[in-house]
Each structure stands twice: as C-alpha cells, then as structure tokens.
Design a protein around this motif. Sequence first.
Motif, short mmCIF file in Angstrom:
data_model
loop_
_atom_site.label_atom_id
_atom_site.label_comp_id
_atom_site.label_asym_id
_atom_site.label_seq_id
_atom_site.Cartn_x
_atom_site.Cartn_y
_atom_site.Cartn_z
N ILE A 193 0.84 -1.20 0.00
CA ILE A 193 0.00 0.00 0.00
C ILE A 193 0.87 1.26 0.00
N VAL A 194 1.91 1.26 0.83
CA VAL A 194 2.82 2.41 0.91
C VAL A 194 3.48 2.65 -0.45
N ARG A 195 3.91 1.57 -1.13
CA ARG A 195 4.52 1.71 -2.46
C ARG A 195 3.52 2.30 -3.46
N GLU A 196 2.25 1.87 -3.40
CA GLU A 196 1.24 2.41 -4.30
C GLU A 196 1.01 3.90 -4.04
N ILE A 197 0.96 4.30 -2.78
CA ILE A 197 0.79 5.71 -2.42
C ILE A 197 1.99 6.52 -2.93
N GLU A 198 3.20 5.99 -2.72
CA GLU A 198 4.40 6.69 -3.19
C GLU A 198 4.38 6.86 -4.71
N ALA A 199 3.89 5.85 -5.44
CA ALA A 199 3.82 5.94 -6.90
C ALA A 199 2.83 7.02 -7.32
N ILE A 200 1.69 7.09 -6.66
CA ILE A 200 0.70 8.13 -6.96
C ILE A 200 1.30 9.51 -6.68
N ASP A 201 1.97 9.65 -5.54
CA ASP A 201 2.57 10.93 -5.18
C ASP A 201 3.66 11.33 -6.18
N ALA A 202 4.44 10.35 -6.64
CA ALA A 202 5.51 10.65 -7.60
C ALA A 202 4.91 11.13 -8.92
N ARG A 203 3.83 10.49 -9.37
CA ARG A 203 3.18 10.94 -10.61
C ARG A 203 2.63 12.34 -10.44
N THR A 204 2.05 12.64 -9.30
CA THR A 204 1.52 13.96 -9.03
C THR A 204 2.65 14.99 -9.01
N ASP A 205 3.76 14.65 -8.36
CA ASP A 205 4.91 15.55 -8.31
C ASP A 205 5.46 15.79 -9.72
N ALA A 265 3.22 18.18 -11.60
CA ALA A 265 3.41 19.54 -11.11
C ALA A 265 4.72 20.12 -11.63
N ARG A 266 5.76 19.32 -11.67
CA ARG A 266 7.06 19.79 -12.16
C ARG A 266 7.00 20.11 -13.65
N LEU A 325 7.74 23.71 -15.32
CA LEU A 325 8.72 23.90 -16.40
C LEU A 325 8.07 24.48 -17.64
N GLU A 326 6.87 24.00 -17.96
CA GLU A 326 6.15 24.53 -19.11
C GLU A 326 5.84 26.01 -18.93
N SER A 327 5.45 26.39 -17.73
CA SER A 327 5.16 27.78 -17.44
C SER A 327 6.41 28.65 -17.60
#
Length: 118
Positions: A71-83, A86-87, A91-93
């Motif tokens: 579960i922790v790995r799945e949460i970390e993967a979601i957070d990484a995609r979100t990060d 955002a990045r 950069l596009e901006s």
Amino acid sequence: MADSTDGHLRAVADDERAQEPEIPKTVAEAARAGTRRELLAAMRDRVAVEITNDDCAARDLAALTRRLQEIVREIEAIDARTDDKARVAELESALREACPDHPLLAAAVDDTFDASAV
C-alpha cells in the motif's frame, strides 16, 4: 502558525487563517466517495492499527505487514506521478514565459516512435 508551501512553519498573515488539519477518511468513506489515494491512505492507516494491536494474531502479522508495504509503495507511486505533473507544469510555465514561441509549446515536435529509425 500556518503551513507554507515548502513544508516549514510560518506566521499567519493578518488577512489569512491557519489551515484546518484534514481529517482522514475511513476506509468506507474513501471507498464510497474518495480518490484512489484517499482509499489507499485509509487502508494503510487501518492495516497499521491492526499490526500495532496487541491482539493481532502472529499468523496475520506477516501478511498484514506485507500488505502495508504494498500500500505504501502504491501511495508513493501516486505521489511521484503527481509531483512529476506539477514539475512539468512548472517547467512549461517557465518555458512559456521565457520563449512563448518555442516549438515544445506549439506541439510542433513530433515525438512519435518510429521503429524503423532504430
């Protein structure tokens, strides 16, 4: 004190209020009306409570611990995609501000894969 964007505490300005802490959803609430991340977070918290419970049977401890890690790995993967999203937006901006006519912004770059080029 309010939370700043970089995660450090700062004083609350005169014209703002401190953010209220977010109350985590239960597993049932998250399953019914939450995001996948909220559901995983609720499951993580529920499994963590069971693992730390003195009444947790030894036969269940290994399976629960393994599930908690998944579960922790799945949460970390979601957070990484979100990060990452955002990045990319940041950069596009910056690129749009520095060079509004850049081909990357005009979608003029053909980034399709051509197997024959390999």
